[in-house]
Motif scaffolding. Sequence first.
Motif, PDB file in Angstrom:
ATOM      1  N   ALA A   1       0.834  -1.203   0.000  1.00 12.91           N
ATOM      2  CA  ALA A   1       0.000   0.000   0.000  1.00 12.91           C
ATOM      3  C   ALA A   1       0.871   1.255   0.000  1.00 12.91           C
ATOM      4  O   ALA A   1       0.561   2.240  -0.697  1.00 12.91           O
ATOM      5  N   ILE A   2       1.942   1.233   0.762  1.00 11.53           N
ATOM      6  CA  ILE A   2       2.867   2.375   0.802  1.00 11.53           C
ATOM      7  C   ILE A   2       3.527   2.572  -0.565  1.00 11.53           C
ATOM      8  O   ILE A   2       3.624   3.696  -1.072  1.00 11.53           O
ATOM      9  N   ALA A   3       3.972   1.483  -1.170  1.00 14.12           N
ATOM     10  CA  ALA A   3       4.610   1.565  -2.486  1.00 14.12           C
ATOM     11  C   ALA A   3       3.639   2.080  -3.540  1.00 14.12           C
ATOM     12  O   ALA A   3       4.005   2.888  -4.404  1.00 14.12           O
ATOM     13  N   GLN A   4       2.392   1.633  -3.473  1.00 12.02           N
ATOM     14  CA  GLN A   4       1.390   2.083  -4.438  1.00 12.02           C
ATOM     15  C   GLN A   4       1.143   3.586  -4.306  1.00 12.02           C
ATOM     16  O   GLN A   4       1.034   4.301  -5.315  1.00 12.02           O
ATOM     17  N   ARG A   5       1.078   4.067  -3.081  1.00 10.31           N
ATOM     18  CA  ARG A   5       0.890   5.504  -2.860  1.00 10.31           C
ATOM     19  C   ARG A   5       2.118   6.280  -3.339  1.00 10.31           C
ATOM     20  O   ARG A   5       1.984   7.367  -3.939  1.00 10.31           O
ATOM     21  N   ALA A   6       3.291   5.737  -3.127  1.00  7.68           N
ATOM     22  CA  ALA A   6       4.524   6.405  -3.547  1.00  7.68           C
ATOM     23  C   ALA A   6       4.593   6.558  -5.060  1.00  7.68           C
ATOM     24  O   ALA A   6       5.109   7.557  -5.571  1.00  7.68           O
ATOM     25  N   ALA A   7       4.072   5.581  -5.784  1.00 10.73           N
ATOM     26  CA  ALA A   7       4.111   5.620  -7.247  1.00 10.73           C
ATOM     27  C   ALA A   7       3.348   6.815  -7.807  1.00 10.73           C
ATOM     28  O   ALA A   7       3.642   7.287  -8.917  1.00 10.73           O
ATOM     29  N   GLU A   8       2.413   7.354  -7.039  1.00  9.37           N
ATOM     30  CA  GLU A   8       1.641   8.512  -7.490  1.00  9.37           C
ATOM     31  C   GLU A   8       2.507   9.769  -7.591  1.00  9.37           C
ATOM     32  O   GLU A   8       2.130  10.746  -8.244  1.00  9.37           O
ATOM     33  N   PHE A   9       3.655   9.750  -6.968  1.00 12.22           N
ATOM     34  CA  PHE A   9       4.556  10.909  -6.987  1.00 12.22           C
ATOM     35  C   PHE A   9       5.454  10.920  -8.217  1.00 12.22           C
ATOM     36  O   PHE A   9       6.159  11.903  -8.467  1.00 12.22           O
ATOM     37  N   VAL A  10       5.465   9.845  -8.970  1.00 14.82           N
ATOM     38  CA  VAL A  10       6.377   9.722 -10.103  1.00 14.82           C
ATOM     39  C   VAL A  10       5.739  10.329 -11.350  1.00 14.82           C
ATOM     40  O   VAL A  10       4.609  10.001 -11.707  1.00 14.82           O
ATOM     41  N   GLU A  11       6.497  11.202 -12.014  1.00 18.97           N
ATOM     42  CA  GLU A  11       6.053  11.821 -13.255  1.00 18.97           C
ATOM     43  C   GLU A  11       6.962  11.369 -14.397  1.00 18.97           C
ATOM     44  O   GLU A  11       7.986  10.730 -14.176  1.00 18.97           O
ATOM     45  N   GLY A  12       6.575  11.700 -15.608  1.00 13.67           N
ATOM     46  CA  GLY A  12       7.365  11.295 -16.765  1.00 13.67           C
ATOM     47  C   GLY A  12       8.665  12.066 -16.904  1.00 13.67           C
ATOM     48  O   GLY A  12       8.810  13.172 -16.365  1.00 13.67           O
ATOM     49  N   ASN A  13       9.614  11.463 -17.622  1.00 17.79           N
ATOM     50  CA  ASN A  13      10.901  12.086 -17.935  1.00 17.79           C
ATOM     51  C   ASN A  13      11.683  12.507 -16.690  1.00 17.79           C
ATOM     52  O   ASN A  13      12.328  13.554 -16.663  1.00 17.79           O
ATOM     53  N   GLU A  14      11.590  11.678 -15.667  1.00 19.39           N
ATOM     54  CA  GLU A  14      12.344  11.935 -14.439  1.00 19.39           C
ATOM     55  C   GLU A  14      13.445  10.884 -14.263  1.00 19.39           C
ATOM     56  O   GLU A  14      13.365   9.780 -14.796  1.00 19.39           O
ATOM     57  N   LEU A  15      14.453  11.256 -13.482  1.00 24.09           N
ATOM     58  CA  LEU A  15      15.414  10.293 -12.983  1.00 24.09           C
ATOM     59  C   LEU A  15      15.122  10.113 -11.499  1.00 24.09           C
ATOM     60  O   LEU A  15      15.218  11.060 -10.715  1.00 24.09           O
ATOM     61  N   ILE A  16      14.714   8.903 -11.124  1.00 23.37           N
ATOM     62  CA  ILE A  16      14.378   8.632  -9.729  1.00 23.37           C
ATOM     63  C   ILE A  16      15.327   7.579  -9.154  1.00 23.37           C
ATOM     64  O   ILE A  16      15.795   6.698  -9.873  1.00 23.37           O
ATOM     65  N   PHE A  17      15.610   7.707  -7.886  1.00 23.46           N
ATOM     66  CA  PHE A  17      16.375   6.684  -7.178  1.00 23.46           C
ATOM     67  C   PHE A  17      15.410   5.844  -6.364  1.00 23.46           C
ATOM     68  O   PHE A  17      14.561   6.381  -5.648  1.00 23.46           O
TER      69      PHE A  17
END
Length: 253
Positions: A78-94
Amino acid sequence: MRERRLQELEDYIHSLGTISLDELCEHFRVSKNTIRRDIQVLLEKGTVQKVYGGVTSLSQGLIPFENRDTTNKSVKRAIAQRAAEFVEGNELIFIDSGTTTRNLVEYLPRTAKLTILTTSLDVINAASHLDNISLLVLGNMYKRDTKSFVGSDGLLLLDKYNINKAFMAATGVSITSGLTNSDVLEYEIKKRVAEKANQLILLADASKFGRSTLLTYSPLDKVDAVITSPGIPMEYAAYCEEHGIAVHIAEEE
């Protein structure tokens, strides 16, 4: 206060293996009588053993990765699913290594182009077949117990990248000690990532708060957002509000 000190004492002993009573007194800034009383509680608990002049761990410190992954599994997802909402396109994420962060790839958008920087073997495996994701891997040495890559070469690579968002895990989260972990080999990479990321996002269930382990890789007030489960201690909710840290509660389905 004593319960928190006992947890910190136990974590500290597990992280070092064996340590003298004098060193424990110095580290926790308490008397030898206080340390002896605390050690007696851990002896009765069966997690440590007395040795001449000190104490030794009867645990390997961290619960094996496979066992940790089965603990609060639905909460972590559930935490991971909520975190995925913060990801946008054309980003570099760690994406950090950990049993919560490893689930993040499953919920990432499949259309937006992303670059993932990671030390986690599970993240690599999960993202390797996704056409919209480019993978960058840090570390030249594999740690089986945490399924992660470590090594000093990762620090050199980190200097090249501008990290938009870092999704971090922690063994413990403390107001005084910040975001902590127990592994010296992982510490340097975590610390450098936390310093470089434009946004620092912590993924940690409520049980991690009020605990600390040996190494602080980031102060808590440097975190931009916390994604956690219901039950975060009131003092931490108040601290986050005071310091402008957004708290997002992930409810299980």
